[in-house]
Design an enzyme around this catalytic site. Structure first.
Site, PDB file in Angstrom:
ATOM      1  CD  GLN A 150     -10.283   5.391   8.939  1.00 35.28           C
ATOM      2  OE1 GLN A 150     -11.634   6.276   8.535  1.00 35.28           O
ATOM      3  NE2 GLN A 150      -9.166   5.305   9.231  1.00 35.28           N
ATOM      4  CD  GLU A 192      -7.263   0.050   7.325  1.00 32.37           C
ATOM      5  OE1 GLU A 192      -6.529   0.375   7.982  1.00 32.37           O
ATOM      6  OE2 GLU A 192      -7.075   0.839   6.262  1.00 32.37           O
ATOM      7  CG  ASP A 229      -7.080   6.917  11.635  1.00 29.92           C
ATOM      8  OD1 ASP A 229      -7.068   8.229  12.143  1.00 29.92           O
ATOM      9  OD2 ASP A 229      -6.873   6.101  11.173  1.00 29.92           O
ATOM     10  CD  GLU A 270      -3.279   8.151  11.108  1.00 28.90           C
ATOM     11  OE1 GLU A 270      -3.526   7.652  10.145  1.00 28.90           O
ATOM     12  OE2 GLU A 270      -3.307   6.620  11.675  1.00 28.90           O
ATOM     13  CG  ASP A 297      -3.205  10.036   7.053  1.00 32.04           C
ATOM     14  OD1 ASP A 297      -2.446   9.733   6.196  1.00 32.04           O
ATOM     15  OD2 ASP A 297      -4.267   8.610   6.775  1.00 32.04           O
ATOM     16  CE  LYS A 322      -2.615   6.439   4.558  1.00 29.65           C
ATOM     17  NZ  LYS A 322      -3.432   6.669   4.946  1.00 29.65           N
TER      18      LYS A 322
END
Length: 357
Positions: A150, A192, A229, A270, A297, A322
């Protein structure tokens, strides 16, 4: 304190329509907290594209005629008719009590005390900024391409300051654009903001990053390292992980990640495995925990209970933080504290929150 800090709260969105759009073009909500001394605190609540199954519930309208069901009028109504009355006349400095409400109040309290938010949250000795992890190639659910992993990130580990780290990252990002153009690869961006080219394999993305770092005049690993990630939950099904077009066992994915760490200057991974594949997380940590930061995460979703399970099992060695995953500032800080007491690093996640109003 000499000044009243009692709270009142409202939403800046009218009941007729949402007017605040997050970085993905979806409506979101902004809370405004007013103190009796005239100070106002604001906070927005954007959401991610790739979310863990165990995150706090996100309230959407589910009205397909508006924003494809992603409207937030129900959430606005909750702020105005349930949360705001509960906050009235509470002391903004009492964060645990307020945190059955949260970040906007913390901002207002920090303003009242005339200190930055980071110092209000981190204490009097808070004076260090973290090393940034900059997402420069997007794949998985963050891009419409054929790359499984990702996020591919650059980490300016050798920079003497945050200011210089930011400059190094910007220069490598510009260098990466040139590398992609030279190879006739697309330079459109993903969800992103990282480049989202179609590539022959996940490994090719790492080759491009090493090349971009070198062309920018930096030494891979020594000055600028790499981070991933993997978001493995996104390509997991029936006990198998499918990447580069082939289904693999958990053990094969662990070996694959270990091979990448041996070949490239990767310092952080991650979500290397599925969010509920605890046995494999333990195996991954045993094999690579002393070599690289292993970040949970989707695994932990900033949840103290899930983090405690990871600590007990010795699964991963770091947690992604988060605030929107768990729902309140106090719960977030409690989770960070639990991690610190057990030698787990904390990685803070940040994306652009506000693009229009």
């Amino acid at each position: 304190m000499g000044e009243p800090t009692d709270c009142q709260m409202s939403s800046n969105l009218e009941q007729s329509q949402e007017s605040l759009i997050d970085s993905r073009g979806r409506p979101t909500i902004e809370a405004e907290v007013y103190l009796a001394n005239g100070v106002v605190g604001l906070a927005q609540v954007p959401s991610g594209a790739s979310t863990g199954s165990f995150e706090a519930h996100e309230l959407r309208d589910d009205d397909k005629s508006r924003y494809g069901g992603k409207g937030v009028l129900k959430a606005v109504a909750n702020v105005e008719h349930k949360i705001a009355p509960a906050l009235a006349n509470l002391d903004a400095i009492d964060q645990p009590l307020i945190d059955r409400v949260s970040l906007a109040t913390a901002k207002a309290a920090a303003e009242t005390l005339q200190i930055p938010l980071y110092r209000y949250l981190g204490g009097a000795l808070a004076n260090v900024l973290p090393v940034p992890l900059m997402n420069v190639i997007n794949g998985g659910s963050h891009a419409d391409n054929n790359v499984d992993i990702q996020e591919f990130m650059i980490v300016p580990v050798g920079a003497p300051s945050f200011k210089e780290a930011l400059r190094w990252g910007a220069e490598v990002f510009a260098s990466l654009a040139k590398v992609l153009k030279d190879k006739n690869l697309l330079t459109g961006v993903g969800d992103e903001g990282g480049f989202a080219p179609n590539l022959g394999s996940n490994q090719e993305a790492l080759d491009l990053l090493v090349m971009a770092i070198e062309k920018a005049g930096y030494k891979p690993g020594e000055q600028v390292a790499l981070a991933l990630d993997v978001a493995a939950s996104e390509f997991y099904k029936d006990g198998k992980y499918t990447y580069d077009g082939v289904a693999h066992s958990p053990a094969e994915l662990i070996d694959y990640l270990e091979g990448l760490v041996g070949q490239y200057p990767i310092v952080s991974i991650e979500d290397g495995l599925h969010e509920d594949d605890w046995d494999s997380w333990v195996a991954l940590t045993q094999k690579m925990g002393s070599k690289v930061q292993l970040v949970g995460d989707d695994l932990f979703v900033t949840n103290r209970t899930r983090l405690q399970k990871g600590i007990d099992l010795k699964a991963s060695n770091s947690i992604l933080i988060k605030l929107n995953q768990i729902g309140s500032l106090t719960e977030t800080l409690d989770t960070i504290d639990l991690g610190k007491r057990n030698s787990y690093r904390s990685v803070w996640f940040s994306v652009p929150q506000r693009t229009g109003c």
